[in-house]
Design a protein around this motif. Structure first.
Motif, PDB file in Angstrom:
ATOM      1  N   ALA A   5      24.557  57.165  32.521  1.00  0.00           N
ATOM      2  CA  ALA A   5      25.031  56.352  32.709  1.00  0.00           C
ATOM      3  C   ALA A   5      25.641  55.047  31.298  1.00  0.00           C
ATOM      4  CB  ALA A   5      23.378  55.051  31.751  1.00  0.00           C
ATOM      5  N   THR A   6      26.716  56.366  30.118  1.00  0.00           N
ATOM      6  CA  THR A   6      27.067  55.961  29.340  1.00  0.00           C
ATOM      7  C   THR A   6      28.414  55.643  30.245  1.00  0.00           C
ATOM      8  OG1 THR A   6      27.494  57.989  28.291  1.00  0.00           O
ATOM      9  CG2 THR A   6      25.326  56.810  28.045  1.00  0.00           C
ATOM     10  N   MET A   7      28.529  55.766  31.233  1.00  0.00           N
ATOM     11  CA  MET A   7      30.337  55.815  31.813  1.00  0.00           C
ATOM     12  C   MET A   7      30.683  54.578  31.561  1.00  0.00           C
ATOM     13  SD  MET A   7      31.791  56.855  35.324  1.00  0.00           S
ATOM     14  CE  MET A   7      33.559  56.504  34.953  1.00  0.00           C
ATOM     15  N   LEU A   8      31.746  54.160  30.860  1.00  0.00           N
ATOM     16  CA  LEU A   8      32.386  52.669  30.939  1.00  0.00           C
ATOM     17  C   LEU A   8      33.657  53.001  30.926  1.00  0.00           C
ATOM     18  CD1 LEU A   8      32.203  49.600  30.717  1.00  0.00           C
ATOM     19  CD2 LEU A   8      32.300  49.420  28.820  1.00  0.00           C
ATOM     20  N   ASN A   9      34.373  52.314  32.044  1.00  0.00           N
ATOM     21  CA  ASN A   9      35.928  52.518  31.854  1.00  0.00           C
ATOM     22  C   ASN A   9      36.583  50.893  32.380  1.00  0.00           C
ATOM     23  OD1 ASN A   9      39.076  53.420  33.000  1.00  0.00           O
ATOM     24  ND2 ASN A   9      38.259  55.498  32.448  1.00  0.00           N
ATOM     25  N   LEU A  10      37.208  51.254  31.120  1.00  0.00           N
ATOM     26  CA  LEU A  10      37.839  49.161  32.077  1.00  0.00           C
ATOM     27  C   LEU A  10      38.340  49.193  32.267  1.00  0.00           C
ATOM     28  CD1 LEU A  10      38.566  46.947  30.281  1.00  0.00           C
ATOM     29  CD2 LEU A  10      41.267  47.701  29.624  1.00  0.00           C
ATOM     30  N   SER A  11      39.281  50.786  33.966  1.00  0.00           N
ATOM     31  CA  SER A  11      39.960  50.079  34.805  1.00  0.00           C
ATOM     32  C   SER A  11      38.507  49.903  36.668  1.00  0.00           C
ATOM     33  CB  SER A  11      40.192  51.858  35.537  1.00  0.00           C
ATOM     34  OG  SER A  11      39.379  52.418  35.512  1.00  0.00           O
ATOM     35  N   MET A  12      37.497  50.002  36.027  1.00  0.00           N
ATOM     36  CA  MET A  12      36.241  49.558  36.607  1.00  0.00           C
ATOM     37  C   MET A  12      37.071  47.808  37.499  1.00  0.00           C
ATOM     38  SD  MET A  12      33.284  50.699  35.380  1.00  0.00           S
ATOM     39  CE  MET A  12      32.545  53.338  34.926  1.00  0.00           C
ATOM     40  N   ILE A  13      37.683  46.874  36.273  1.00  0.00           N
ATOM     41  CA  ILE A  13      38.199  46.009  36.403  1.00  0.00           C
ATOM     42  C   ILE A  13      37.965  45.703  37.646  1.00  0.00           C
ATOM     43  CG2 ILE A  13      39.473  43.693  35.773  1.00  0.00           C
ATOM     44  CD1 ILE A  13      38.621  44.846  32.909  1.00  0.00           C
ATOM     45  N   ILE A  14      39.491  46.909  38.162  1.00  0.00           N
ATOM     46  CA  ILE A  14      40.200  46.433  39.403  1.00  0.00           C
ATOM     47  C   ILE A  14      39.447  47.410  40.808  1.00  0.00           C
ATOM     48  CG2 ILE A  14      42.301  45.614  38.216  1.00  0.00           C
ATOM     49  CD1 ILE A  14      43.228  48.957  38.998  1.00  0.00           C
ATOM     50  N   GLU A  15      38.786  48.190  40.155  1.00  0.00           N
ATOM     51  CA  GLU A  15      38.530  49.090  40.994  1.00  0.00           C
ATOM     52  C   GLU A  15      36.857  48.744  42.355  1.00  0.00           C
ATOM     53  OE1 GLU A  15      36.512  52.436  39.583  1.00  0.00           O
ATOM     54  OE2 GLU A  15      38.333  53.466  38.927  1.00  0.00           O
ATOM     55  N   ARG A  16      35.929  47.117  40.938  1.00  0.00           N
ATOM     56  CA  ARG A  16      35.177  46.974  41.557  1.00  0.00           C
ATOM     57  C   ARG A  16      36.172  45.361  42.671  1.00  0.00           C
ATOM     58  NH1 ARG A  16      33.815  41.116  39.533  1.00  0.00           N
ATOM     59  NH2 ARG A  16      31.918  40.552  40.864  1.00  0.00           N
ATOM     60  N   HIS A  17      37.092  45.033  42.731  1.00  0.00           N
ATOM     61  CA  HIS A  17      37.282  44.169  43.884  1.00  0.00           C
ATOM     62  C   HIS A  17      38.512  44.726  44.912  1.00  0.00           C
ATOM     63  CE1 HIS A  17      36.206  40.324  41.547  1.00  0.00           C
ATOM     64  NE2 HIS A  17      36.973  40.918  40.494  1.00  0.00           N
ATOM     65  N   VAL A 180      42.438  51.480  24.205  1.00  0.00           N
ATOM     66  CA  VAL A 180      43.654  51.394  23.953  1.00  0.00           C
ATOM     67  C   VAL A 180      44.090  51.011  22.029  1.00  0.00           C
ATOM     68  CG1 VAL A 180      45.381  49.114  23.837  1.00  0.00           C
ATOM     69  CG2 VAL A 180      43.888  49.231  25.783  1.00  0.00           C
ATOM     70  N   ILE A 181      45.306  51.163  21.605  1.00  0.00           N
ATOM     71  CA  ILE A 181      45.748  51.316  20.351  1.00  0.00           C
ATOM     72  C   ILE A 181      46.849  50.597  20.628  1.00  0.00           C
ATOM     73  CG2 ILE A 181      46.608  52.392  18.935  1.00  0.00           C
ATOM     74  CD1 ILE A 181      45.431  54.867  19.605  1.00  0.00           C
ATOM     75  N   SER A 199      34.083  49.552  25.343  1.00  0.00           N
ATOM     76  CA  SER A 199      33.440  48.501  25.258  1.00  0.00           C
ATOM     77  C   SER A 199      34.055  46.858  24.431  1.00  0.00           C
ATOM     78  CB  SER A 199      32.080  49.024  24.361  1.00  0.00           C
ATOM     79  OG  SER A 199      31.254  47.766  24.357  1.00  0.00           O
ATOM     80  N   ASN A 200      34.906  47.345  23.590  1.00  0.00           N
ATOM     81  CA  ASN A 200      35.412  46.513  22.882  1.00  0.00           C
ATOM     82  C   ASN A 200      36.034  45.476  23.747  1.00  0.00           C
ATOM     83  OD1 ASN A 200      37.035  47.882  19.771  1.00  0.00           O
ATOM     84  ND2 ASN A 200      34.829  46.869  20.427  1.00  0.00           N
ATOM     85  N   MET A 201      37.277  46.381  24.706  1.00  0.00           N
ATOM     86  CA  MET A 201      37.897  45.274  25.700  1.00  0.00           C
ATOM     87  C   MET A 201      37.496  44.813  26.590  1.00  0.00           C
ATOM     88  SD  MET A 201      40.646  45.938  24.524  1.00  0.00           S
ATOM     89  CE  MET A 201      42.236  45.806  25.679  1.00  0.00           C
ATOM     90  N   MET A 202      35.919  45.984  27.203  1.00  0.00           N
ATOM     91  CA  MET A 202      35.682  45.267  28.613  1.00  0.00           C
ATOM     92  C   MET A 202      34.777  43.926  27.765  1.00  0.00           C
ATOM     93  SD  MET A 202      34.605  45.436  31.930  1.00  0.00           S
ATOM     94  CE  MET A 202      34.719  47.418  31.980  1.00  0.00           C
ATOM     95  N   MET A 203      33.923  43.917  27.062  1.00  0.00           N
ATOM     96  CA  MET A 203      33.174  42.581  26.877  1.00  0.00           C
ATOM     97  C   MET A 203      34.296  41.146  26.208  1.00  0.00           C
ATOM     98  SD  MET A 203      29.915  43.224  26.303  1.00  0.00           S
ATOM     99  CE  MET A 203      29.215  41.665  25.266  1.00  0.00           C
ATOM    100  N   SER A 336      43.847  41.006  16.675  1.00  0.00           N
ATOM    101  CA  SER A 336      44.261  42.404  17.540  1.00  0.00           C
ATOM    102  C   SER A 336      42.993  43.588  17.180  1.00  0.00           C
ATOM    103  CB  SER A 336      46.007  43.802  17.149  1.00  0.00           C
ATOM    104  OG  SER A 336      46.683  42.607  17.067  1.00  0.00           O
ATOM    105  N   GLU A 337      42.777  43.451  15.671  1.00  0.00           N
ATOM    106  CA  GLU A 337      41.233  43.917  15.376  1.00  0.00           C
ATOM    107  C   GLU A 337      40.092  43.640  16.326  1.00  0.00           C
ATOM    108  OE1 GLU A 337      44.265  44.173  11.726  1.00  0.00           O
ATOM    109  OE2 GLU A 337      43.253  42.881  13.817  1.00  0.00           O
ATOM    110  N   THR A 338      39.925  42.754  16.321  1.00  0.00           N
ATOM    111  CA  THR A 338      38.618  41.630  17.197  1.00  0.00           C
ATOM    112  C   THR A 338      39.046  41.799  18.462  1.00  0.00           C
ATOM    113  OG1 THR A 338      39.708  39.405  16.413  1.00  0.00           O
ATOM    114  CG2 THR A 338      38.325  40.815  15.265  1.00  0.00           C
ATOM    115  N   ALA A 339      40.341  42.623  19.205  1.00  0.00           N
ATOM    116  CA  ALA A 339      40.214  42.922  20.936  1.00  0.00           C
ATOM    117  C   ALA A 339      40.990  41.810  21.761  1.00  0.00           C
ATOM    118  CB  ALA A 339      38.629  43.352  21.206  1.00  0.00           C
ATOM    119  N   PRO A 340      40.530  40.339  21.901  1.00  0.00           N
ATOM    120  CA  PRO A 340      40.936  39.728  19.966  1.00  0.00           C
ATOM    121  C   PRO A 340      39.982  38.279  19.915  1.00  0.00           C
ATOM    122  CG  PRO A 340      42.578  38.690  21.419  1.00  0.00           C
ATOM    123  CD  PRO A 340      41.911  39.957  22.552  1.00  0.00           C
ATOM    124  N   VAL A 341      39.101  38.007  20.837  1.00  0.00           N
ATOM    125  CA  VAL A 341      38.932  36.720  20.494  1.00  0.00           C
ATOM    126  C   VAL A 341      37.446  36.839  19.309  1.00  0.00           C
ATOM    127  CG1 VAL A 341      37.712  34.570  21.286  1.00  0.00           C
ATOM    128  CG2 VAL A 341      39.913  36.394  22.808  1.00  0.00           C
TER     129      VAL A 341
END
Length: 529
Positions: A5-17, A180-181, A199-203, A336-341
């Motif tokens: 249940a802990t899986m999270l990958n930012l690429s899910m953004i495009i997989e979903r659509h 991402v770095i 999580s930073n990027m997705m949220m 940048s350190e706050t992902a960014p907003v």
């Protein structure tokens, strides 16, 4: 690896659509249209190609590319493979490329070929060849159908993906794994890599979508389109636009560079719903339309929301733009350190021009004094942040990380005040960073390199006021005895050393620099000049 249940990958953004509405257009660049399915399939092939190349989960892969369809395809392909994206500024010179590849431990680089006028791949390859541990150089050709490799000793993207399947099981990264770095300079001179998690990027993308896209816009999501003129290697263009728009299911309309006429044309042609720019872009758009007597009504008719960040927006520019384009500009703040907003003028509440709004959901912001105590409302203090958006730390820099995090808060180095309604205003900068056209430029990095010039004895770099860019870079130079060099010669040398947005546009030779009792150069005295 374990699935759970802990899986999270930012690429899910495009997989979903790609799963729910595969034929919906995701990316637009001139005549090119990529659907969500095409974008996802492309990213899958890249992930497979990386795996065959020997790239493992957790490896770092650099990406140097302007706003082209290549960028999201490669970006999400790297993430699908469980690797970490290291975006590179396309203006970097070889020395800067080499530093970023070395510092991030990058194993591979994807680079756009460039154009005859701007041979990007040649520049990046020169930096790549300085870093022995970075073994793979993949070129994204100017002509996607080209069979000729434009860079000797590299792999063509077509070679990488031709044998690869368009099916790929996304690696099950955890929310706390680095996605991402993003490199951000510091007052210690050399840039530092902010490790941002999935999580930073997705949220931040999800919350950006809620902030930018009010309910009436979300009800018309089938027709919504976002225009991206900020570079995708930049945190705002990447998270607040590309990722937020794609998460929403909107069309991303890409422009490789900001040009007022191209922006107006795209707004009209693609029926743009929302756009984010830095203040200088809004200023330039208004100035261009006025000087050329352009009727902007067709370009503005579909706009629902605009936002701004990167630098304070002059109140008069906000008023003029909102009056002529008939749309609100919402200002925000982040790093940048706050992902960014981290802070934003929320659409459901009145805006306060001159402020950067209120903290995001589940983000805390305070202003602290030198002792780390919260200052009263209305008083100045250093802006400190904690929340879901704050980075893990600076890659391989524990001392810099410890300095940035104190008592559980990330210290921004910016000085701010809160009003009685909880709106934050950024009033100053604790450090001597220069903010030129929305980009952070740190004098010490420039000073250290300029001191290597054989004619330079001492140098101090400061920011000076500029009507168009907010600040311009100026260098005060004390020449070595008997050294013969002109302003034009040192400027040309600087252009070879630094990215185009960083090198000093103003040079002043002087006999000496003001020095304080502790031996430090008194930059405040230079600013008075």
């Amino acid at each position: 690896m374990q699935y759970g249940a802990t899986m999270l990958n930012l690429s899910m953004i495009i997989e979903r659509h790609a799963r729910l509405q595969p034929e919906k257009v995701a990316i637009i660049w001139h005549e090119t249209r990529l659907t969500f399915k095409q974008l996802n399939d492309y990213a899958n092939k890249i992930a497979n190609g990386l795996r065959e190349m020997g790239i493992e989960p957790g490896d770092k892969v650099a990406l140097s590319c302007p706003n082209l369809p290549y960028f999201p395809a490669v970006y999400f392909g790297i993430l699908k493979a469980g690797a970490i994206v290291v975006p590179l500024n396309v203006l970097f010179k070889p020395r800067e490329v080499a530093y970023h590849l070395q510092d991030s431990d990058a194993k591979a680089v994807f680079c756009f070929e460039g154009t005859p006028e701007l041979p990007l791949a040649e520049m990046v390859k020169a930096g790549f060849e300085m870093v022995e541990a970075c073994r793979h150089f993949i070129v994204m050709p100017l002509n996607p159908m080209s069979a000729v490799n434009p860079v000797e000793g590299s792999t063509m993207l077509t070679e990488l993906i031709a044998p690869a399947s368009d099916k790929f099981e996304t690696y099950p990264t955890k929310p706390t794994d680095t996605a991402v770095i993003l490199y951000t300079s510091g007052t210690t001179g050399q840039p530092k890599g902010a490790e941002l998690t999935h999580s930073n990027m997705m949220m931040n993308a999800m919350i950006s979508r809620e902030l930018y896209l009010s309910k009436d816009i979300r009800n018309t999501e089938d027709d919504s389109a976002g225009l991206i003129t900020l570079p995708l290697f930049h945190s705002t263009g990447q998270t607040c636009q590309m990722n937020a728009y794609l998460y929403h299911g909107s069309r991303c309309v890409l422009l490789p560079r900001f040009e007022p006429q191209a922006v107006l044309d795209a707004m009209e042609r693609e029926k743009i719903s929302f756009w984010t720019g830095v203040p200088t872009m809004y200023w330039a758009l208004l100035k261009y339309a006025e000087e050329n007597k352009i009727d902007i009504s067709n370009a503005a008719q579909n706009l629902k929301m605009c936002s701004s960040g990167g630098a304070p927006m002059p109140v008069e520019v906000i008023k003029e733009f909102e009056n002529k384009f008939g749309v609100r500009i919402l200002e925000g703040y982040g790093l940048s350190e706050t992902a960014p907003v981290a802070c934003f003028n929320h659409p459901e509440f009145p805006s306060k021009p001159g402020t950067v709004g209120q903290p995001l959901f589940s983000v805390e912001i305070e202003c602290h004094d030198e002792d780390g105590k919260k200052v009263p409302t209305g008083e100045r203090g250093e802006v400190v942040i904690r929340g879901h958006n704050v980075m893990k730390g600076y890659y391989n820099k524990p001392e810099a990380t410890a300095e940035a995090f104190k008592n559980g808060w990330f210290h921004t180095g910016d000085i701010g005040t809160f009003d009685d309604d909880g709106y934050l205003s950024i009033v100053d900068r604790k450090k001597d960073m220069i903010l030129r056209g929305g980009y952070n430029i740190y004098p010490r990095e420039l000073e250290e390199v300029m001191m290597t010039h054989p004619a330079v004895s001492l140098v101090a770099v400061i920011g000076v006021a500029d009507e168009r860019l907010g600040e311009e870079v100026k260098a005060f130079i004390v020449k070595k005895q008997s050294a013969e060099i002109t302003v034009e010669e040192i400027t040309a040398w600087c252009r070879e050393q630094f990215a185009a947005n960083k090198y000093p546009r103003q040079i002043e030779f002087c006999e000496s620099l003001p020095i304080g009792a502790t031996g430090k150069i008194l930059k405040r005295e230079l600013r008075k000049l």
